[in-house]
Design a protein around this motif. Structure first.
Motif, PDB file in Angstrom:
ATOM      1  N   HIS A  12     -31.262  -5.615  64.045  1.00 31.63           N
ATOM      2  CA  HIS A  12     -32.253  -5.416  64.841  1.00 31.63           C
ATOM      3  C   HIS A  12     -33.328  -4.660  64.706  1.00 31.63           C
ATOM      4  CE1 HIS A  12     -28.617  -6.916  67.749  1.00 31.63           C
ATOM      5  NE2 HIS A  12     -27.987  -6.488  66.766  1.00 31.63           N
ATOM      6  N   PRO A  13     -34.533  -5.088  64.530  1.00 32.63           N
ATOM      7  CA  PRO A  13     -35.551  -4.414  64.304  1.00 32.63           C
ATOM      8  C   PRO A  13     -36.133  -3.510  65.431  1.00 32.63           C
ATOM      9  CG  PRO A  13     -36.122  -6.647  64.653  1.00 32.63           C
ATOM     10  CD  PRO A  13     -34.746  -6.772  64.890  1.00 32.63           C
ATOM     11  N   VAL A  14     -36.184  -2.221  65.003  1.00 31.84           N
ATOM     12  CA  VAL A  14     -36.619  -1.233  65.994  1.00 31.84           C
ATOM     13  C   VAL A  14     -37.953  -0.442  65.273  1.00 31.84           C
ATOM     14  CG1 VAL A  14     -34.495  -0.857  66.805  1.00 31.84           C
ATOM     15  CG2 VAL A  14     -35.146   0.339  64.855  1.00 31.84           C
ATOM     16  N   ASP A  15     -38.659   0.133  66.219  1.00 30.31           N
ATOM     17  CA  ASP A  15     -39.909   0.650  65.728  1.00 30.31           C
ATOM     18  C   ASP A  15     -40.261   2.075  66.139  1.00 30.31           C
ATOM     19  OD1 ASP A  15     -40.715   0.268  68.264  1.00 30.31           O
ATOM     20  OD2 ASP A  15     -42.310  -1.321  67.767  1.00 30.31           O
ATOM     21  N   ILE A  33     -33.780   3.077  68.281  1.00 29.05           N
ATOM     22  CA  ILE A  33     -32.729   3.574  67.493  1.00 29.05           C
ATOM     23  C   ILE A  33     -31.749   4.049  68.290  1.00 29.05           C
ATOM     24  CG2 ILE A  33     -31.758   4.880  65.721  1.00 29.05           C
ATOM     25  CD1 ILE A  33     -34.417   4.653  64.117  1.00 29.05           C
ATOM     26  N   SER A  34     -32.059   4.927  69.152  1.00 27.36           N
ATOM     27  CA  SER A  34     -31.103   5.879  70.024  1.00 27.36           C
ATOM     28  C   SER A  34     -30.439   4.875  70.926  1.00 27.36           C
ATOM     29  CB  SER A  34     -31.923   6.872  70.758  1.00 27.36           C
ATOM     30  OG  SER A  34     -31.040   7.504  71.474  1.00 27.36           O
ATOM     31  N   LYS A  35     -31.292   3.840  71.484  1.00 27.09           N
ATOM     32  CA  LYS A  35     -30.828   2.932  72.475  1.00 27.09           C
ATOM     33  C   LYS A  35     -29.745   2.164  71.836  1.00 27.09           C
ATOM     34  CE  LYS A  35     -32.243  -0.900  75.554  1.00 27.09           C
ATOM     35  NZ  LYS A  35     -33.411  -1.827  75.830  1.00 27.09           N
ATOM     36  N   LYS A  36     -29.945   1.679  70.512  1.00 23.10           N
ATOM     37  CA  LYS A  36     -29.085   0.681  69.699  1.00 23.10           C
ATOM     38  C   LYS A  36     -27.869   1.643  69.635  1.00 23.10           C
ATOM     39  CE  LYS A  36     -31.093  -3.231  69.746  1.00 23.10           C
ATOM     40  NZ  LYS A  36     -30.277  -4.468  70.553  1.00 23.10           N
ATOM     41  N   MET A  77     -23.040   2.937  61.197  1.00 18.93           N
ATOM     42  CA  MET A  77     -24.404   2.393  61.422  1.00 18.93           C
ATOM     43  C   MET A  77     -25.227   2.586  60.363  1.00 18.93           C
ATOM     44  SD  MET A  77     -26.904   3.254  64.762  1.00 18.93           S
ATOM     45  CE  MET A  77     -28.200   2.282  64.897  1.00 18.93           C
ATOM     46  N   THR A  78     -26.077   1.497  60.001  1.00 14.77           N
ATOM     47  CA  THR A  78     -26.943   1.480  58.733  1.00 14.77           C
ATOM     48  C   THR A  78     -28.344   1.538  59.519  1.00 14.77           C
ATOM     49  OG1 THR A  78     -25.397   0.554  57.333  1.00 14.77           O
ATOM     50  CG2 THR A  78     -27.554   0.401  56.685  1.00 14.77           C
ATOM     51  N   ILE A  79     -29.270   2.393  59.000  1.00 13.58           N
ATOM     52  CA  ILE A  79     -30.639   2.290  59.341  1.00 13.58           C
ATOM     53  C   ILE A  79     -31.334   2.002  58.006  1.00 13.58           C
ATOM     54  CG2 ILE A  79     -32.499   3.427  60.695  1.00 13.58           C
ATOM     55  CD1 ILE A  79     -30.564   5.274  61.984  1.00 13.58           C
ATOM     56  N   GLU A  80     -32.335   0.949  58.225  1.00 14.98           N
ATOM     57  CA  GLU A  80     -33.321   0.682  57.044  1.00 14.98           C
ATOM     58  C   GLU A  80     -34.479   0.929  57.626  1.00 14.98           C
ATOM     59  OE1 GLU A  80     -32.755  -3.519  56.300  1.00 14.98           O
ATOM     60  OE2 GLU A  80     -30.622  -3.251  55.169  1.00 14.98           O
ATOM     61  N   PHE A  81     -35.194   1.913  56.767  1.00 10.13           N
ATOM     62  CA  PHE A  81     -36.489   2.167  57.184  1.00 10.13           C
ATOM     63  C   PHE A  81     -37.514   1.412  56.097  1.00 10.13           C
ATOM     64  CE2 PHE A  81     -34.215   5.913  58.175  1.00 10.13           C
ATOM     65  CZ  PHE A  81     -34.698   6.163  59.441  1.00 10.13           C
ATOM     66  N   SER A  90     -36.017   2.687  52.458  1.00  9.62           N
ATOM     67  CA  SER A  90     -34.855   3.608  52.284  1.00  9.62           C
ATOM     68  C   SER A  90     -33.817   3.325  53.298  1.00  9.62           C
ATOM     69  CB  SER A  90     -35.353   5.139  53.004  1.00  9.62           C
ATOM     70  OG  SER A  90     -36.320   5.740  52.188  1.00  9.62           O
ATOM     71  N   VAL A  91     -32.584   3.518  52.882  1.00  6.85           N
ATOM     72  CA  VAL A  91     -31.250   3.094  53.865  1.00  6.85           C
ATOM     73  C   VAL A  91     -30.514   4.321  54.017  1.00  6.85           C
ATOM     74  CG1 VAL A  91     -29.352   1.911  53.847  1.00  6.85           C
ATOM     75  CG2 VAL A  91     -31.208   0.897  52.726  1.00  6.85           C
TER      76      VAL A  91
END
Length: 110
Positions: free
Chosen positions: A40-43, A48-51, A77-81, A96-97
């Protein structure tokens, strides 16, 4: 965002549970991934907090003597920057991951 519960992997950001769980695979390059896990793309941090909140609401929980809403599953939870900037007329990309992990039963950890 995924959970591992009773040896099954489920996507916490979809409304459907896959019978038998999602499959953990390894690509030819050796990277490990979960087949069918949604992205899910976020900006912003707010998105991010909502997801994260959406995923936490879908977790398998139960009551224990130590915690009324104890997670019954491991959660990842994986966050890709991805940052793209232009320097001297060319695009430079930084990637970054981050993996955030909540282990079931970790409230017992000292």
């Amino acid at each position: 965002m995924l959970e591992i519960y009773n040896e099954k992997v489920q996507d916490l950001l979809t409304n459907t549970k896959v019978a038998g769980g999602l499959k953990v695979r390894e690509s030819q390059s050796g990277a490990v991934y979960v087949q069918g896990l949604t992205k899910h793309p976020v900006d912003s941090y707010a998105m991010i907090s909502k997801k994260m909140d959406e995923g936490f609401d879908s977790r398998s929980i139960g009551s224990t003597l130590m915690n009324q809403t104890s997670s019954r599953a491991h959660t990842v939870m994986t966050i890709e920057f991805k940052q793209i900037i232009e320097e001297e007329g060319r695009k430079v990309e930084k990637f970054s991951v981050i993996n955030l992990v909540d282990l079931a039963g970790s409230e017992k950890a000292g």
